[in-house]
Design a protein around this motif. Structure first.
Motif, PDB file in Angstrom:
ATOM      1  N   ARG A  37     -21.368   9.157 -30.803  1.00  0.00           N
ATOM      2  CA  ARG A  37     -22.202   8.229 -31.568  1.00  0.00           C
ATOM      3  C   ARG A  37     -23.508   8.868 -32.011  1.00  0.00           C
ATOM      4  NH1 ARG A  37     -24.038   2.692 -28.874  1.00  0.00           N
ATOM      5  NH2 ARG A  37     -26.158   3.473 -29.205  1.00  0.00           N
ATOM      6  N   ALA A  38     -24.113   9.658 -31.125  1.00  0.00           N
ATOM      7  CA  ALA A  38     -25.406  10.269 -31.454  1.00  0.00           C
ATOM      8  C   ALA A  38     -25.269  11.209 -32.656  1.00  0.00           C
ATOM      9  CB  ALA A  38     -25.949  11.031 -30.250  1.00  0.00           C
ATOM     10  N   GLU A  39     -24.128  11.882 -32.742  1.00  0.00           N
ATOM     11  CA  GLU A  39     -23.900  12.779 -33.875  1.00  0.00           C
ATOM     12  C   GLU A  39     -23.823  11.984 -35.179  1.00  0.00           C
ATOM     13  OE1 GLU A  39     -20.568  15.513 -33.466  1.00  0.00           O
ATOM     14  OE2 GLU A  39     -20.292  15.520 -35.641  1.00  0.00           O
ATOM     15  N   LEU A  40     -23.170  10.836 -35.080  1.00  0.00           N
ATOM     16  CA  LEU A  40     -23.024   9.984 -36.260  1.00  0.00           C
ATOM     17  C   LEU A  40     -24.376   9.453 -36.736  1.00  0.00           C
ATOM     18  CD1 LEU A  40     -20.199   9.472 -37.339  1.00  0.00           C
ATOM     19  CD2 LEU A  40     -20.380   7.138 -36.508  1.00  0.00           C
ATOM     20  N   GLU A  41     -25.233   9.093 -35.784  1.00  0.00           N
ATOM     21  CA  GLU A  41     -26.561   8.585 -36.137  1.00  0.00           C
ATOM     22  C   GLU A  41     -27.329   9.633 -36.937  1.00  0.00           C
ATOM     23  OE1 GLU A  41     -28.210   7.590 -32.316  1.00  0.00           O
ATOM     24  OE2 GLU A  41     -26.687   6.049 -31.945  1.00  0.00           O
ATOM     25  N   ARG A  42     -27.318  10.853 -36.421  1.00  0.00           N
ATOM     26  CA  ARG A  42     -28.018  11.935 -37.097  1.00  0.00           C
ATOM     27  C   ARG A  42     -27.373  12.225 -38.450  1.00  0.00           C
ATOM     28  NH1 ARG A  42     -27.089  17.207 -34.041  1.00  0.00           N
ATOM     29  NH2 ARG A  42     -25.174  16.872 -35.210  1.00  0.00           N
ATOM     30  N   GLN A  43     -26.039  12.197 -38.473  1.00  0.00           N
ATOM     31  CA  GLN A  43     -25.337  12.499 -39.720  1.00  0.00           C
ATOM     32  C   GLN A  43     -25.701  11.498 -40.821  1.00  0.00           C
ATOM     33  OE1 GLN A  43     -21.024  13.366 -39.432  1.00  0.00           O
ATOM     34  NE2 GLN A  43     -20.809  12.127 -41.288  1.00  0.00           N
ATOM     35  N   LEU A  44     -25.807  10.224 -40.459  1.00  0.00           N
ATOM     36  CA  LEU A  44     -26.140   9.215 -41.470  1.00  0.00           C
ATOM     37  C   LEU A  44     -27.541   9.440 -42.037  1.00  0.00           C
ATOM     38  CD1 LEU A  44     -24.430   6.053 -39.935  1.00  0.00           C
ATOM     39  CD2 LEU A  44     -23.885   7.167 -42.109  1.00  0.00           C
ATOM     40  N   VAL A  45     -28.466   9.867 -41.179  1.00  0.00           N
ATOM     41  CA  VAL A  45     -29.818  10.183 -41.664  1.00  0.00           C
ATOM     42  C   VAL A  45     -29.739  11.370 -42.619  1.00  0.00           C
ATOM     43  CG1 VAL A  45     -32.125  10.948 -40.981  1.00  0.00           C
ATOM     44  CG2 VAL A  45     -30.896   9.262 -39.587  1.00  0.00           C
ATOM     45  N   HIS A  46     -28.973  12.362 -42.233  1.00  0.00           N
ATOM     46  CA  HIS A  46     -28.812  13.545 -43.082  1.00  0.00           C
ATOM     47  C   HIS A  46     -28.109  13.190 -44.391  1.00  0.00           C
ATOM     48  CE1 HIS A  46     -29.234  16.527 -39.498  1.00  0.00           C
ATOM     49  NE2 HIS A  46     -30.383  16.077 -39.946  1.00  0.00           N
ATOM     50  N   ASP A  47     -27.129  12.289 -44.309  1.00  0.00           N
ATOM     51  CA  ASP A  47     -26.435  11.858 -45.521  1.00  0.00           C
ATOM     52  C   ASP A  47     -27.434  11.241 -46.502  1.00  0.00           C
ATOM     53  OD1 ASP A  47     -23.989  12.698 -44.564  1.00  0.00           O
ATOM     54  OD2 ASP A  47     -23.312  10.702 -43.943  1.00  0.00           O
ATOM     55  N   PHE A  48     -28.361  10.478 -45.969  1.00  0.00           N
ATOM     56  CA  PHE A  48     -29.381   9.871 -46.840  1.00  0.00           C
ATOM     57  C   PHE A  48     -30.171  10.954 -47.565  1.00  0.00           C
ATOM     58  CE2 PHE A  48     -33.675   8.269 -47.684  1.00  0.00           C
ATOM     59  CZ  PHE A  48     -33.367   7.185 -48.480  1.00  0.00           C
ATOM     60  N   ALA A  49     -30.601  11.950 -46.815  1.00  0.00           N
ATOM     61  CA  ALA A  49     -31.352  13.054 -47.421  1.00  0.00           C
ATOM     62  C   ALA A  49     -30.489  13.779 -48.454  1.00  0.00           C
ATOM     63  CB  ALA A  49     -31.816  14.019 -46.335  1.00  0.00           C
ATOM     64  N   ALA A  50     -29.226  14.015 -48.114  1.00  0.00           N
ATOM     65  CA  ALA A  50     -28.348  14.778 -49.000  1.00  0.00           C
ATOM     66  C   ALA A  50     -28.075  14.025 -50.304  1.00  0.00           C
ATOM     67  CB  ALA A  50     -27.028  15.091 -48.283  1.00  0.00           C
ATOM     68  N   LEU A  51     -27.820  12.705 -50.199  1.00  0.00           N
ATOM     69  CA  LEU A  51     -27.543  11.930 -51.412  1.00  0.00           C
ATOM     70  C   LEU A  51     -28.801  11.844 -52.286  1.00  0.00           C
ATOM     71  CD1 LEU A  51     -25.353   9.020 -49.930  1.00  0.00           C
ATOM     72  CD2 LEU A  51     -24.582  11.085 -51.110  1.00  0.00           C
ATOM     73  N   THR A  52     -29.957  11.727 -51.643  1.00  0.00           N
ATOM     74  CA  THR A  52     -31.210  11.715 -52.398  1.00  0.00           C
ATOM     75  C   THR A  52     -31.410  13.064 -53.104  1.00  0.00           C
ATOM     76  OG1 THR A  52     -32.137  10.240 -50.734  1.00  0.00           O
ATOM     77  CG2 THR A  52     -33.702  11.273 -52.248  1.00  0.00           C
ATOM     78  N   ALA A  53     -31.114  14.134 -52.396  1.00  0.00           N
ATOM     79  CA  ALA A  53     -31.296  15.474 -52.965  1.00  0.00           C
ATOM     80  C   ALA A  53     -30.366  15.692 -54.153  1.00  0.00           C
ATOM     81  CB  ALA A  53     -31.057  16.540 -51.903  1.00  0.00           C
ATOM     82  N   VAL A  54     -29.128  15.203 -54.051  1.00  0.00           N
ATOM     83  CA  VAL A  54     -28.189  15.338 -55.171  1.00  0.00           C
ATOM     84  C   VAL A  54     -28.750  14.643 -56.414  1.00  0.00           C
ATOM     85  CG1 VAL A  54     -25.960  14.527 -56.045  1.00  0.00           C
ATOM     86  CG2 VAL A  54     -26.088  15.681 -53.828  1.00  0.00           C
ATOM     87  N   SER A  55     -29.280  13.458 -56.210  1.00  0.00           N
ATOM     88  CA  SER A  55     -29.865  12.716 -57.332  1.00  0.00           C
ATOM     89  C   SER A  55     -31.121  13.439 -57.845  1.00  0.00           C
ATOM     90  CB  SER A  55     -30.191  11.298 -56.874  1.00  0.00           C
ATOM     91  OG  SER A  55     -30.681  10.529 -57.928  1.00  0.00           O
ATOM     92  N   ALA A  56     -31.918  13.966 -56.909  1.00  0.00           N
ATOM     93  CA  ALA A  56     -33.165  14.654 -57.272  1.00  0.00           C
ATOM     94  C   ALA A  56     -32.905  15.959 -58.018  1.00  0.00           C
ATOM     95  CB  ALA A  56     -33.987  14.931 -56.018  1.00  0.00           C
ATOM     96  N   ALA A  57     -31.738  16.553 -57.788  1.00  0.00           N
ATOM     97  CA  ALA A  57     -31.428  17.827 -58.440  1.00  0.00           C
ATOM     98  C   ALA A  57     -31.353  17.676 -59.958  1.00  0.00           C
ATOM     99  CB  ALA A  57     -30.108  18.386 -57.900  1.00  0.00           C
ATOM    100  N   TYR A  58     -31.136  16.446 -60.423  1.00  0.00           N
ATOM    101  CA  TYR A  58     -30.970  16.243 -61.863  1.00  0.00           C
ATOM    102  C   TYR A  58     -31.982  15.266 -62.456  1.00  0.00           C
ATOM    103  CZ  TYR A  58     -26.690  18.915 -61.832  1.00  0.00           C
ATOM    104  OH  TYR A  58     -25.793  19.935 -61.729  1.00  0.00           O
ATOM    105  N   ASP A  59     -32.928  14.815 -61.661  1.00  0.00           N
ATOM    106  CA  ASP A  59     -33.856  13.799 -62.171  1.00  0.00           C
ATOM    107  C   ASP A  59     -35.246  14.045 -61.594  1.00  0.00           C
ATOM    108  OD1 ASP A  59     -34.115  11.012 -63.536  1.00  0.00           O
ATOM    109  OD2 ASP A  59     -35.032  10.748 -61.553  1.00  0.00           O
ATOM    110  N   GLU A  60     -36.222  14.223 -62.458  1.00  0.00           N
ATOM    111  CA  GLU A  60     -37.564  14.608 -62.015  1.00  0.00           C
ATOM    112  C   GLU A  60     -38.229  13.515 -61.176  1.00  0.00           C
ATOM    113  OE1 GLU A  60     -40.564  16.642 -60.890  1.00  0.00           O
ATOM    114  OE2 GLU A  60     -38.754  17.508 -61.780  1.00  0.00           O
ATOM    115  N   GLU A  61     -37.995  12.247 -61.550  1.00  0.00           N
ATOM    116  CA  GLU A  61     -38.598  11.134 -60.805  1.00  0.00           C
ATOM    117  C   GLU A  61     -38.097  11.144 -59.349  1.00  0.00           C
ATOM    118  OE1 GLU A  61     -37.768   7.416 -62.706  1.00  0.00           O
ATOM    119  OE2 GLU A  61     -39.568   6.439 -61.884  1.00  0.00           O
TER     120      GLU A  61
END
Lengths: 238, 238
Positions: free
Chosen positions: B184-208
């Protein structure tokens, strides 16, 4: 060859025509708002004749849904040639095109299934039918992705990444339909990138996932969607 | 103070006790498999007395669901202090703890709602009640995340990232419940990382989005979950 004379359709042909007409109507408005009278009018036949082929709106809805599910599952099929990023991009293009074509119906279905039960039986059986159909499409997508990855016995972490990404693609499509405020082509690319990003997150902490990611990236061309993402992400890093 | 004499409960107190007992039963087995007789037995009262407080299983189920929804929404509340990564990690810890506690009930609910309708009314109204409750929890989570990001008028891309990540957290939790094959602890951390990763994917193509991501990352400590992820991802790059 047409003779100019309106010929009578056979039973199966008529059924298929009605399913097509119903799917079109159910796709463009919430299924709850579509009446049998409309379906009859669109098919150019009488209301009683519709009931001759389908006992009610529910069975017609389920038949339309079955056809849509087969269509959608088919869109995940993609030749196993060339870089994975390009393959996924083509699949996402066809997926979002489906979502675009069937917008309101897709929304109604994914938001807990339609309540197509007015005057009919309880929604209980419909819910399990629609859930089973949705699950079959998810499973088809999952099987396709694994095949493209060349994996037959996925470790738990890979299964989680692939299945949760499929769910992310669904919810992203649903959110997009509400206003379509982002260009569709951008969304297609983003979903491919999301897949890479979620895999990378898992790979950052697990050697088995890291090996899989390395094998995929090794086959990606320098101008493919994954390479472009990595370059852009690197530019973002503090 | 207890006198040793079993005192009679007031109406509201008894209702709350029944809701608690029902929630416990509905959490540990599929709600369809829980009978009013069991609820009565677990509460130490007669079956007719249960019906005195709740007209049927459906209304008791909805009341239990309402309490669970309030509980879950409350778990997204987190003081707006310290780095975002740590805050999200605490929230994910409480979220997965909720999922863990209410496993079978959570699964039944998220998989199209339970068909708690045996002998009762059609599931149509239940579906809309449960959908509204689920949506209220999603909205509470969304509002919380935006507040933590310090954003009041989210651009379309941010709304998409946050809402689709919430949906990803749901589906990840559901998939995890099926076998709990990842700690479970791995999943908790992974979900936080997923948030960062999905934000980064969006940020890679959008300045805002890139500006927003930079602002968040600037406040992250060198030993926080986001910094660790970036280091590990960099090690993966070809």
């Amino acid at each position: 060859m047409t003779t100019g004379v309106r010929r009578r359709m056979g039973v199966e042909e008529r059924r298929q025509q009605l399913i097509g007409v119903a799917l079109d109507l159910f796709s463009h408005r919430s299924p709850d708002d579509v009446s049998i009278d409309e379906i009859a009018a669109a098919a150019g036949i009488s209301r009683p004749l519709v009931y001759h082929y389908f006992p009610g709106k529910l069975s017609l809805y389920e038949a339309a849904l079955r056809r849509a599910a087969e269509d959608l599952a088919g869109r995940f099929e993609e030749p196993r040639e060339g870089p994975l990023g390009e393959r996924l991009l083509r699949v996402m293009g066809r997926f979002l095109s489906f979502v675009d074509e069937h917008g309101p119906g897709f929304s109604a279905l994914m938001r807990g299934g339609p309540a197509v039960s007015a005057g009919g039986p309880c929604a209980r059986e419909t819910v399990s039918t629609t859930t089973a159909l949705i699950d079959s499409v998810r499973q088809a997508a999952y099987d396709q992705i694994l095949a493209h990855l060349g994996v037959t016995e996925p470790p738990a972490r890979l299964e989680l990444v692939v299945r949760s990404w499929i769910s992310l693609a669904e919810s992203t499509a649903l959110l997009w339909l509400d206003g379509r405020r982002i260009p569709r082509a951008e969304l297609e690319r983003q979903l491919v990138h999301d897949f890479a990003a979620l895999t990378a997150v898992s790979a950052a902490y697990d050697e088995e996932m890291a090996e899989l990611l390395r094998a995929v990236l090794a086959q990606e061309p320098a101008d493919g969607p994954f390479a472009e993402l990595i370059t852009r992400l690197a530019a973002l890093a503090p």
